[in-house]
Every structure is written in structure tokens, then in C-alpha cells.
Design an enzyme around this catalytic site. Sequence first.
Site, PDB file in Angstrom:
ATOM      1  N   ASP A  33      23.038  -0.347  10.701  1.00  0.00           N
ATOM      2  CA  ASP A  33      24.377   0.358  10.615  1.00  0.00           C
ATOM      3  C   ASP A  33      25.418  -0.333  10.751  1.00  0.00           C
ATOM      4  O   ASP A  33      26.526   0.279  11.067  1.00  0.00           O
ATOM      5  CB  ASP A  33      24.056   1.579  11.681  1.00  0.00           C
ATOM      6  CG  ASP A  33      24.247   1.160  13.154  1.00  0.00           C
ATOM      7  OD1 ASP A  33      24.301  -0.198  13.372  1.00  0.00           O
ATOM      8  OD2 ASP A  33      24.705   1.813  14.043  1.00  0.00           O
ATOM      9  N   GLU A  34      25.625  -1.611  10.429  1.00  0.00           N
ATOM     10  CA  GLU A  34      26.820  -2.309  10.603  1.00  0.00           C
ATOM     11  C   GLU A  34      26.979  -3.505   9.644  1.00  0.00           C
ATOM     12  O   GLU A  34      26.068  -4.082   9.608  1.00  0.00           O
ATOM     13  CB  GLU A  34      27.003  -2.828  12.222  1.00  0.00           C
ATOM     14  CG  GLU A  34      28.318  -3.687  12.545  1.00  0.00           C
ATOM     15  CD  GLU A  34      28.042  -4.074  13.850  1.00  0.00           C
ATOM     16  OE1 GLU A  34      28.717  -3.368  14.559  1.00  0.00           O
ATOM     17  OE2 GLU A  34      27.938  -5.189  14.130  1.00  0.00           O
TER      18      GLU A  34
END
Length: 198
Positions: free
Chosen positions: A95-96
Site C-alpha cells: 500500500d505504499e
Amino acid sequence: MNSFFATCEQQVNFYLRNKPVAVCVYPGKFGAVIAPSIEAKKKGVKLGMRLDEAMRKCPELIPLETHPNRYREFHVEIMNVLRKYSENVIPKSIDEAFINFSDCKFKHDDFVELAKQIKEDIRKDVGDYIKCSIGIAPNEFLAKLASDIKKPDGLTVISSENIDEVLNKLSLTDLPGIAKAMALRLKTAGIETPLQLR
């Protein structure tokens, strides 16, 4: 990405939107919350909380079983959006990611507008409920810090002109990689604030 696993579930199921949701390894009484939605966080539900405790905090919480393949599919779609703007995309987790634009300075002259366009492309190409916070800065550490300052759906710039002002509003544990134990060690050494650490 903001509350990524939970937001993916809300993207897929319209009727979960704007409701407190908790993605769990398993949704039994003693299951652990691995991803509370933005709405659940506002009610006090935290990552790692036991499900029975989370339900006491937020009785209307909707527990969901995790779907790892679903989150990987969303991750791939998001990375495809980012790669439209630069080949130099570095995923740090599911998610990054960081985008290094140091070789594209003449191609993009307004990074705030570029960030807004990336957000719009994610909404359009990946999902209208998927939100992200973007940090713009001269290096990865400060970009990560900037992305954490305003959530959800934030956009923060740290530059040489405003870095002292930004750091002055933060505590040591707001910095990536500094938890309570490291903050205590720094304070023992006489460093009380991020500004002093700089």
C-alpha cells in the site's frame, strides 16, 4: 494508500461504504484487526486490536475476512497508474510506493498539480472509493513524513523553505522509524523535538 485493505473491500462492496469496517485474519471473537477502515478509526478501532475489544469500542463495526489476492490486484492497478508518470516507481509495501522524479524535472514542472492528477487517475482507473495521501519532498524520508501528515486523501509538500515550520509542529514519534523507545533514547541524549533532531 489510506486504510488500504478496508477501502478495497468498500470499493468492491458498495454497501460497506461510509461504514466502520475491520478486515481481520479471521472474523472470530479473538481475531485481530489488520485493517480498520477510515470510519472505524474515527470510532477508536486500531490496527492489531482484538476483534472483541474493537466491537466494544464500535458495536456497529462490520468484521470482514481478509482477501489477499484482491489487495494484490488493486496494488498492480495502482502501480500501473504511477508508471504512467515515471518508470522509476519503487513499491515499498502493498500500500505504499515512492516515485523518483529526479530525472524528470524538465518533464513535470508542477508536482502539486501532478499529485492531484495521480489522485484523479486512481479514482478513475482503480476505484472511486480508493483514497491515497501523497507527500512531495526532496527525499524518500521526507516524502514519507509528508504523506503521513494529512490523512485521508492528503497532499503535503515539504521543501527547504517550509521544513522547519513542518518539523516544529511534530513530535519525535511522528517521524518514520521513531517509536516510543527510540524517542526516549533521543530525549535522554537531549533531543526533544524533530527540529532539534534535524
